[in-house]
Design a protein around this motif. Sequence first.
Motif, PDB file in Angstrom:
ATOM      1  N   LEU A 117       0.863  -1.193   0.000  1.00 56.67           N
ATOM      2  CA  LEU A 117       0.000   0.000   0.000  1.00 56.67           C
ATOM      3  C   LEU A 117       0.893   1.234   0.000  1.00 56.67           C
ATOM      4  N   ARG A 118       0.938   1.902  -1.146  1.00 49.76           N
ATOM      5  CA  ARG A 118       1.777   3.103  -1.226  1.00 49.76           C
ATOM      6  C   ARG A 118       0.895   4.282  -1.595  1.00 49.76           C
ATOM      7  N   LEU A 119       1.037   5.375  -0.867  1.00 48.65           N
ATOM      8  CA  LEU A 119       0.227   6.568  -1.126  1.00 48.65           C
ATOM      9  C   LEU A 119       1.009   7.559  -1.970  1.00 48.65           C
ATOM     10  N   SER A 120       0.315   8.255  -2.827  1.00 48.30           N
ATOM     11  CA  SER A 120       0.970   9.320  -3.593  1.00 48.30           C
ATOM     12  C   SER A 120       1.108  10.548  -2.680  1.00 48.30           C
ATOM     13  N   GLY A 121       1.841  11.562  -3.146  1.00 50.93           N
ATOM     14  CA  GLY A 121       1.998  12.793  -2.356  1.00 50.93           C
ATOM     15  C   GLY A 121       0.646  13.419  -2.032  1.00 50.93           C
ATOM     16  N   PRO A 143      12.719  -1.661   6.323  1.00 51.67           N
ATOM     17  CA  PRO A 143      12.140  -2.794   5.607  1.00 51.67           C
ATOM     18  C   PRO A 143      12.871  -4.105   5.876  1.00 51.67           C
ATOM     19  N   ARG A 144      14.183  -4.000   6.145  1.00 51.80           N
ATOM     20  CA  ARG A 144      14.947  -5.233   6.321  1.00 51.80           C
ATOM     21  C   ARG A 144      14.915  -5.752   7.759  1.00 51.80           C
ATOM     22  N   ALA A 145      14.266  -5.000   8.638  1.00 52.42           N
ATOM     23  CA  ALA A 145      14.330  -5.351  10.053  1.00 52.42           C
ATOM     24  C   ALA A 145      13.747  -6.725  10.350  1.00 52.42           C
ATOM     25  N   ARG A 177       9.036   8.473   1.072  1.00 52.69           N
ATOM     26  CA  ARG A 177      10.429   8.060   0.814  1.00 52.69           C
ATOM     27  C   ARG A 177      10.506   7.229  -0.458  1.00 52.69           C
ATOM     28  N   ARG A 178       9.561   6.282  -0.595  1.00 56.50           N
ATOM     29  CA  ARG A 178       9.580   5.422  -1.786  1.00 56.50           C
ATOM     30  C   ARG A 178       9.207   6.198  -3.040  1.00 56.50           C
ATOM     31  N   ASN A 179       8.317   7.166  -2.900  1.00 55.68           N
ATOM     32  CA  ASN A 179       7.977   8.005  -4.057  1.00 55.68           C
ATOM     33  C   ASN A 179       9.206   8.792  -4.514  1.00 55.68           C
ATOM     34  N   LEU A 180       9.988   9.268  -3.529  1.00 60.83           N
ATOM     35  CA  LEU A 180      11.205  10.008  -3.862  1.00 60.83           C
ATOM     36  C   LEU A 180      12.172   9.103  -4.625  1.00 60.83           C
ATOM     37  N   LEU A 181      12.355   7.862  -4.105  1.00 62.86           N
ATOM     38  CA  LEU A 181      13.257   6.925  -4.767  1.00 62.86           C
ATOM     39  C   LEU A 181      12.769   6.601  -6.180  1.00 62.86           C
ATOM     40  N   ARG A 182      11.459   6.488  -6.317  1.00 59.05           N
ATOM     41  CA  ARG A 182      10.890   6.183  -7.630  1.00 59.05           C
ATOM     42  C   ARG A 182      11.141   7.343  -8.604  1.00 59.05           C
ATOM     43  N   SER A 183      10.990   8.571  -8.107  1.00 59.10           N
ATOM     44  CA  SER A 183      11.226   9.713  -8.999  1.00 59.10           C
ATOM     45  C   SER A 183      12.707   9.813  -9.357  1.00 59.10           C
ATOM     46  N   ILE A 184      13.578   9.420  -8.412  1.00 59.79           N
ATOM     47  CA  ILE A 184      15.022   9.418  -8.724  1.00 59.79           C
ATOM     48  C   ILE A 184      15.298   8.367  -9.801  1.00 59.79           C
ATOM     49  N   ASP A 185      14.697   7.173  -9.626  1.00 61.18           N
ATOM     50  CA  ASP A 185      14.916   6.090 -10.588  1.00 61.18           C
ATOM     51  C   ASP A 185      14.433   6.479 -11.978  1.00 61.18           C
ATOM     52  N   ALA A 186      13.383   7.317 -12.025  1.00 59.56           N
ATOM     53  CA  ALA A 186      12.860   7.740 -13.320  1.00 59.56           C
ATOM     54  C   ALA A 186      13.915   8.523 -14.100  1.00 59.56           C
ATOM     55  N   PRO A 208      22.549   8.326 -15.141  1.00 54.89           N
ATOM     56  CA  PRO A 208      22.624   7.241 -14.150  1.00 54.89           C
ATOM     57  C   PRO A 208      23.496   7.574 -12.948  1.00 54.89           C
ATOM     58  N   ALA A 209      24.605   8.320 -13.178  1.00 57.16           N
ATOM     59  CA  ALA A 209      25.517   8.593 -12.056  1.00 57.16           C
ATOM     60  C   ALA A 209      24.838   9.471 -11.008  1.00 57.16           C
ATOM     61  N   ILE A 210      24.158  10.532 -11.454  1.00 56.22           N
ATOM     62  CA  ILE A 210      23.511  11.436 -10.496  1.00 56.22           C
ATOM     63  C   ILE A 210      22.329  10.739  -9.824  1.00 56.22           C
ATOM     64  N   ALA A 211      21.579   9.930 -10.614  1.00 55.53           N
ATOM     65  CA  ALA A 211      20.449   9.197 -10.027  1.00 55.53           C
ATOM     66  C   ALA A 211      20.945   8.248  -8.941  1.00 55.53           C
ATOM     67  N   ALA A 212      22.065   7.552  -9.209  1.00 57.86           N
ATOM     68  CA  ALA A 212      22.613   6.614  -8.221  1.00 57.86           C
ATOM     69  C   ALA A 212      23.059   7.357  -6.972  1.00 57.86           C
ATOM     70  N   GLN A 213      23.676   8.519  -7.180  1.00 54.87           N
ATOM     71  CA  GLN A 213      24.169   9.325  -6.053  1.00 54.87           C
ATOM     72  C   GLN A 213      22.994   9.808  -5.190  1.00 54.87           C
ATOM     73  N   GLN A 214      21.941  10.276  -5.845  1.00 53.19           N
ATOM     74  CA  GLN A 214      20.774  10.778  -5.103  1.00 53.19           C
ATOM     75  C   GLN A 214      20.086   9.640  -4.354  1.00 53.19           C
ATOM     76  N   ARG A 215      19.992   8.498  -5.019  1.00 54.24           N
ATOM     77  CA  ARG A 215      19.344   7.336  -4.405  1.00 54.24           C
ATOM     78  C   ARG A 215      20.121   6.923  -3.152  1.00 54.24           C
ATOM     79  N   ARG A 216      21.451   6.895  -3.309  1.00 54.50           N
ATOM     80  CA  ARG A 216      22.310   6.509  -2.189  1.00 54.50           C
ATOM     81  C   ARG A 216      22.112   7.469  -1.012  1.00 54.50           C
ATOM     82  N   ALA A 217      22.109   8.767  -1.304  1.00 53.36           N
ATOM     83  CA  ALA A 217      21.954   9.762  -0.232  1.00 53.36           C
ATOM     84  C   ALA A 217      20.575   9.642   0.412  1.00 53.36           C
ATOM     85  N   ALA A 218      19.535   9.419  -0.412  1.00 53.86           N
ATOM     86  CA  ALA A 218      18.171   9.325   0.124  1.00 53.86           C
ATOM     87  C   ALA A 218      18.032   8.106   1.036  1.00 53.86           C
TER      88      ALA A 218
END
Lengths: 244, 514
Positions: free
Chosen positions: B107-111, B194-196, B266-275, B281-291
């Motif tokens: 169940l994921r909610l949009s903004g 999520p991994r807990a 948080r997941r919406n942010l990651l999804r927008s980064i992945d888009a 790819p380098a900046i997307a990976a960097q942003q994803r890592r920081a997020a």
Amino acid sequence: MPEATPPLLRAVDLGYRYGAFQALRGVNLALHPGEIVALVGRNGAGKSTLLRCLAGWFRLEEGQVDLTDATSGGRDARVVLVPDTPSFYAELTAFEHLQFIAQLHGRRDWRDDARRLLQALNLTGHERAYASSFSRGMQYKLALAVSLLSRPDALLLDEPFGPLDALSSEALWAELQRFAAEGRAVLVSAHQTPGMVAPHRFLLLEGGEIRAEGTAQELKLRYGLASLSGEDLLRAALHGEAEA
Amino acid sequence: MRRRPAPFAFLRLQLRLWSAGLRQWLLSLGLMPDRDAPALAYAYAFYVAALGLLWVGTSWGALVSLTLQAAGALPQSARGAIAAAVPGLFPLALVALAVAALLGMPLRLSGADVAHLTGASVPRRLLAALRFLPSALAVAAIALPVGTVLAVLATDAASHYLAATAAMLPLAVGAYAFYWALGLLRLATARTAPRALLWLVPVATLLLLLFRSPLLAWPGQTFIRLAVTGTVQLSGLIAWLLAGLLCMLAAAGALRRPLLADESLRRNLLRSIDAGRRWNPAIAAQQRRAAILSRRRPYLALPRVGGAGLLAARGALCRLRYPPSLWGLVRAAAILLGGLDLAILPLRGAGWVMWLLIVMLYQPTALTEEFQMDEDPLWRQFIAFGSPRLLLYDALVPGAVVLLAGIVDVFLLHLPLAGAASALLLLLALLAVATLAQAVAAAAGPARRLPLPDILPQVVGYGLFALFGILLHAALVAAVVLFAYAAVLARLLEGRKSSAARAWPGRADGSGPS
């Protein structure tokens, strides 16, 4: 008076262009030990380009930059630039950034200095957080702390007051004064300067050229101003040009 | 003004959302849903619907026919093996769903949802049920053809595959409801990581298998029994479906709204980064890592060493704190070792073309992650080492991992001593070229002195390896050629001016502080 000693950094006829656009043209300036100089100018005047050329981030196309450090037996001066939007190692905490640079420089007595800098710049309590999670202002302060810890001879700051709150700006100015008092030099670029900022000299950059230069007193007399801030100088100089 | 109660307002909002979605679909089919549409428009709508049904029916028939032909072409032993394996697929799917539920978020909610729903008094069960419904329909649509294929493959042509296919509906939707229940349950606990709870999955699976739990085996056995005998255990299927739905609703009742909102954003942010990954790819990976890292607590510490040891330790620490970067290293090792195996094994054919394609598509950029971070002008000005030396220190950890994997690979291939030595020498040369080519490609920016296209150093390097190593099978010659090319790349890197030049005037060649 800082100018009594030979300059740490001297730029002669500096020029830089982005393709067909001439961003800098015939820039001459000198930074002396113990001196804080404010580089003021409007957006797009060429402040960041000039700082990057001085710091060696951009390859010089015209002119040259001479570095000397008379206080250390002719050794070349070290110049460090803090950009307006610094980036960080995503996996290192704030304190580890300081540790990394201090250990890389072989410093043994860095911990006390690091803690003092973090405290002075209101970063205490955030040491164990990842730097990439910081706000823009906190990131700038951390980049500044790292730069100060590395003890360069000349520190170039690009728009340091932009992302900072009033108290942090005061703390930053106090740190810069302390840094300059050790015989080092500071060049601060700004399109607006907080009230307490009182540099030894102002440089006005407009259209990639130095249009005015002098101490606050000299510029006040030249432009007939009661007080002088970066904004006053900018307004007066541009107004004078328009009239001419 | 009379206010509508929140559940009804939400229901109305959800209906409008579905209606807007449906409208988009209809528009894409050339239908203009309008109350005042002429009769001809309705006739066209019926025509499109009939065409759609015909397409579904024809595709279904083709699927059954194709699967029957494929099953008929298989030898009896193979069919027996498939029939034995099909029941085992169900427990595997359940375990995979459990892992997905703990790592993901059903169940994921949009903004906009977060802004409107988390503060309103919309019942959590209603929210979950209405969001579950459309995705459960999609699951059912996928489960039907999968059920048909499995039933036909697991039995023979005379089997009751239609009954088994129908049984896939409650089985799949029930399992999907359990997946939702587990995912929602995670958001009912205070621990948001999520991994807990991920460790629970292998432990629970092992325990269930040890005690030969009927819970895991029941869906597969029911499906096979239906496909073979046509006997329908209707009560069992209904109980399975209802149990899943009830668990989902119970978990939804315990859901914590702040956790749901926080993790959704948080997941919406990651999804927008992945888009943006496709474009940069380098900046997307960097942003994803920081997020991702901004939500985690740092573990381990930077050791108190200096110089090369510090750079290597920093590299290892960064990779351990962000394990996905280890996956990049595994991929780099697999690509380079794949090339090595092609070079040292007596293989013939066009494998080298495939290898070249893979190495260019999935470049082993993980070898130079640390170097690329250090090349940021802010940090580069604090590092006194020249670029080749910095690269050497930064690439120590990833290089050692690839070399270690290479030693294991060569050992497993049982090569004679001389062959093993030349293979390792070739791997070392390939590793040097891959690392230097990446570093030279990364040496971009206004201070750059290399008027080369980024891709050229890698194309030449991997091309030389493919020619001498794989096509000519001359390991030693290939190693010598690659080392010579690596020396050229190192010279190119050395000539590049970086921000260290002004920060360490005259000393950015490595003679700075330890």
